[in-house]
Design a protein around this motif. Sequence first.
Motif, PDB file in Angstrom:
ATOM      1  N   GLN A   1      50.641  36.466  42.446  1.00  9.47           N
ATOM      2  CA  GLN A   1      49.582  37.256  43.013  1.00  9.47           C
ATOM      3  C   GLN A   1      49.297  37.075  44.593  1.00  9.47           C
ATOM      4  O   GLN A   1      49.085  38.095  45.420  1.00  9.47           O
ATOM      5  N   LYS A   2      49.676  35.827  44.946  1.00  4.91           N
ATOM      6  CA  LYS A   2      49.559  35.388  46.485  1.00  4.91           C
ATOM      7  C   LYS A   2      50.638  36.163  47.174  1.00  4.91           C
ATOM      8  O   LYS A   2      50.505  36.566  48.271  1.00  4.91           O
ATOM      9  N   LEU A   3      52.017  36.314  46.566  1.00  7.17           N
ATOM     10  CA  LEU A   3      52.853  36.806  47.403  1.00  7.17           C
ATOM     11  C   LEU A   3      52.940  38.364  47.274  1.00  7.17           C
ATOM     12  O   LEU A   3      53.829  38.933  48.054  1.00  7.17           O
ATOM     13  N   TRP A   4      52.054  38.883  46.299  1.00  5.35           N
ATOM     14  CA  TRP A   4      52.442  40.280  46.147  1.00  5.35           C
ATOM     15  C   TRP A   4      51.995  41.282  47.385  1.00  5.35           C
ATOM     16  O   TRP A   4      52.945  42.225  47.663  1.00  5.35           O
ATOM     17  N   GLN A   5      50.854  41.141  48.122  1.00  2.00           N
ATOM     18  CA  GLN A   5      50.473  41.694  49.231  1.00  2.00           C
ATOM     19  C   GLN A   5      51.182  41.434  50.401  1.00  2.00           C
ATOM     20  O   GLN A   5      51.820  42.417  51.087  1.00  2.00           O
ATOM     21  N   PRO A   6      51.846  40.377  50.719  1.00  4.36           N
ATOM     22  CA  PRO A   6      52.716  40.160  52.185  1.00  4.36           C
ATOM     23  C   PRO A   6      54.082  40.387  51.836  1.00  4.36           C
ATOM     24  O   PRO A   6      54.912  40.609  52.596  1.00  4.36           O
ATOM     25  N   LEU A   7      54.636  40.279  50.640  1.00  5.93           N
ATOM     26  CA  LEU A   7      55.939  40.289  50.592  1.00  5.93           C
ATOM     27  C   LEU A   7      56.571  41.586  49.552  1.00  5.93           C
ATOM     28  O   LEU A   7      57.354  42.512  50.042  1.00  5.93           O
ATOM     29  N   PHE A   8      55.822  41.747  48.233  1.00 13.91           N
ATOM     30  CA  PHE A   8      56.367  42.520  47.376  1.00 13.91           C
ATOM     31  C   PHE A   8      56.029  44.064  47.810  1.00 13.91           C
ATOM     32  O   PHE A   8      56.808  44.944  47.489  1.00 13.91           O
ATOM     33  N   THR A   9      54.705  44.497  48.095  1.00 13.70           N
ATOM     34  CA  THR A   9      54.325  45.495  48.418  1.00 13.70           C
ATOM     35  C   THR A   9      54.930  46.235  49.570  1.00 13.70           C
ATOM     36  O   THR A   9      55.360  47.541  49.376  1.00 13.70           O
TER      37      THR A   9
END
Length: 129
Positions: A89-97
């Motif tokens: 969830q921490k990596l969702w916004q800056p990386l995966f989106t």
Amino acid sequence: MIQNCNTHAEANPTKIRQRMEDSEVVSLPVAFAALPHTMTRPNVEPSWKIWLDRLLMMNVLVVVFGAGFLATAVLVQSQGQDNVMDLFQKLWQPLFTPALSLLIMSACLSGTFRWLQQRVLKSGSSGGS
């Protein structure tokens, strides 16, 4: 049965096809000699396109890694540990989106350009008669 056909006189496409149908192995120089010259000419692409293709391939790898990471996080969370899901969830916004957005955008643009090219080619070939 293996035959070595290195002479140019035997580089006849009909003979090569006949040998392939007869389950005989044909040497590579003979097989390549039968190809049209347009296929043997190297396709030279601009360097920006090569780097763009590399970037998009890395993007696909990030998206595939993200899908595997999500599946792992769901499995680990079902066992009662939340730390892997918290990291996802921490990596969702800056990386995966952004990676998913770039993948979808590039697929849409590629499809649109290909559709436009085919439409222009069709109109150009039908208008010449």
